[in-house]
Design an enzyme around this catalytic site. Sequence first.
Site, PDB file in Angstrom:
ATOM      1  CD  GLU A  56    -108.516 -10.858  27.943  1.00 52.20           C
ATOM      2  OE1 GLU A  56    -109.544 -11.415  27.351  1.00 52.20           O
ATOM      3  OE2 GLU A  56    -108.300  -9.696  28.197  1.00 52.20           O
ATOM      4  CG  PHE A  61    -113.517   0.772  35.502  1.00 46.71           C
ATOM      5  CD1 PHE A  61    -114.780   0.249  34.757  1.00 46.71           C
ATOM      6  CD2 PHE A  61    -112.550   0.773  34.807  1.00 46.71           C
ATOM      7  CE1 PHE A  61    -114.556   0.170  33.585  1.00 46.71           C
ATOM      8  CE2 PHE A  61    -112.426   0.365  33.537  1.00 46.71           C
ATOM      9  CZ  PHE A  61    -113.547   0.211  32.747  1.00 46.71           C
ATOM     10  CD  GLN A  62    -111.697  -3.084  32.962  1.00 47.68           C
ATOM     11  OE1 GLN A  62    -110.408  -2.822  33.161  1.00 47.68           O
ATOM     12  NE2 GLN A  62    -112.457  -3.107  31.655  1.00 47.68           N
ATOM     13  CE  LYS A  73    -102.551   0.937  36.844  1.00 52.00           C
ATOM     14  NZ  LYS A  73    -103.563   1.635  36.176  1.00 52.00           N
TER      15      LYS A  73
END
Lengths: 163, 575
Positions: B51, B113-114, B163
């Site tokens: 990235e 998570f993440q 998301k």
Amino acid sequence: MKHTLVALVENEPGVLNRVASLFRRRNFNIDSLTVGRTEDPNISRMTIVLDSDVTRVDQVQKNLYKLVNVLQVYEITQQPSVSRDLALVKVRASAEAAVVASQFGARILDHSDGLMILDLSDEEGRVEQFIEALRPHGIVELVRTGVVAMGRGNHIVRAPQFA
Amino acid sequence: MELTGAEIIWECLLREGVEIVFGYPGGAILPTYDAMNKYLDRVRHVLVRHEQGATHMADGYARITGKVGVAMATSGPGATNMVTGIATAMMDSVPLVCITGQVPSTVLGSDAFQETDITGITLPITKHNFLVTNVKQIAPALRKAFHIARTGRPGPVLVDITKDAQNQKMDFVYPTEPLRLPGYVPPSAATPEQIERAVALIKNAERPLILAGHGVMMSGAERQLLELAERAQIPVALTLLGKGAMPESHPLCLGMMGMHGAAAVNQAIQSADLLLAFGMRFDDRVTGNLRTYSPHSRKIHIDIDASELNKNVKVDVGIAGDLRTVLEQLLPHVPSLSHPAWLNQIRDWQEETDERDIINYVAPSDKLYAAHAIRDLWQATGGDAVVVTDVGQHQMWTAQYYLHQRPRTLITSGGLGTMGFGFPAAIGVKLGAPHETVWAIVGDGGFQMTLCELATAAQENVDVNVAIINNAYLGMVRQWQEFFHGERYNATPMHNPDFVKLAEAYGIAARRVRTRAEIPETVAWAHSINGPTVVEFQVEKEDIVYPMVPAGADLDKMIRRPVPPRNLPDWSENH
Ligand SMILES: Cc1ncc(C[n+]2csc(CCOP(=O)(O)OP(=O)(O)O)c2C)c(N)n1
Ligand SMILES: [Mg+2]
């Protein structure tokens, strides 16, 4: 020399964080910073007190303007203005402490368990004198809000598009 | 029309005129990748290998095109990998919009998570950022992001989109009402009073000097700069990022200032009685010791960022405004002037500078000096390539020996000095300007920080040429060790891979150059290949970039190249 800046900022999440982050990143030293609501629900108002011997006021002002959520920054140091710092001081209850309180015009908000909470809202310097005067009588707990300030009369701080 | 948040992201990118997105997928951004294929006929996606590479590519793309570069990544590690690229763009005022996926709003703050607080992390290294937790906020946030990135003093803006916001649907009409950004008012023009004071200083100056920075190109003020310089006969010194602001062949263009600037330029700065600083910010690398900086001069500073005025150097006239606008205001009041004595004085300094120049030495045939290699590359490319550098000695030699005639033809990480920038940025440059010949000039150290993007160049068949200046050292650090740390070369020698074989492993054509004689033919070979190439230049290991102003020293207290007799067989052993 002490300077007082008033910043009007958009009332959005994270704005205080942006200002605090700016001060830290630019190594600006601030005496006090307060933030609160205003007559307009979309706008919060910050009062920033800093010492121009340590931190450059023009740089603080210009960098505040670089924050997208900062609407207006006023330096009100040179203007006729009033300012208030509020202190709550918990001391051991005594006649002497009560005398100091009445000398400074402080209110006794609470008296329990042999302790008193004194409440003084005044100019920063006087609040400091008040605290010094109480120190010999045993300060148990102390909290101050930091300075808020307002120009007198027609010295009005307002975001231009809402003026 | 009912669209998902993911589709709205692409719709917004199209509306902003985005042609290319550099990115890397992952869980939190997956809905947006899922929606991508519907838009691939109108926008290209380049799959990077890291990235950081995406941000540097978007950065290179933005610097060459003047448009906003777009990079995309997932939450957590994807987002944190962007940090170096964002900080690089921030320091050099490059317009970027970075879009990151974020964990669903329902679990924000729970160490899901993440999950990482990327808006918190990037607060000090973005011009602004947004956390978007609802589909309705996507289009307004992206519109603001592009506007903020490209206007005023440009910079990176990050938009973090949860998301669930990407998955939510809404009846979507692209918003057209004016943006509500009451606290965002970039300055534009000078007051008549400021112009008057500037003109008076210009008219009275005997030894005026223009300092031209990156802002000249960002505001598109090259023509106005030239007009002012010619009419008032004011010589022009360039910052590193200002190279290209004026053709370097122009007699009034003196070249680069600062730590590794030409001695004559620094001498001119110290002797000037008027500095006109245009779109530059008096970085410590150009001023040296601030207390002794240009002590005899009055100063006019024009910059779009008011906080740059009087930040490092106290100025007499500080104008916060768009440089081109302000120069347009200024020009009608500037008469024809001449400063023959001053220009002659500078010519003398320049002659003395040239005397000591490495390109006036003929190296023995078995030696290849990086400066010679870069000068030969300049010749072999007709001086017309877009050159993208990494950071280190090769960067400074490139700035010194690759001359630029056109704006935006030197692309380099100035403010942050980011090793690993050059190669991915060059990929972005080539994709933004396919008609240009693009050379990445990189060090053996920095190249290894982002060489994974060889795979990207190969997969996308990007016609970019990489010149690795291999001195088997972290050369610039070695130079500091030689000068300031008793020649203790700790952690700077490098055992490198075989760069030719390495490139070939990626399916990329590669060659090695050991002598000057091979250079023209090798460059022609690289140009003949329609696709990426790698050329490794094996250069002298313990070479020095001269002159050098030690950090914090007075600008005219330069360490100069020792004066060996001309054509001394091996002068490098004598310094
Ligand atoms: C990411 C990063 N880490 C460390 C540095 C410090 N640094 C500046 S120049 C340099 C050496 C660069 O070596 P190389 O890429 O081989 O180029 P050379 O100087 O040899 O031309 C280093 C380590 C940096 N600028 N960037
Ligand atoms: Mg090296």
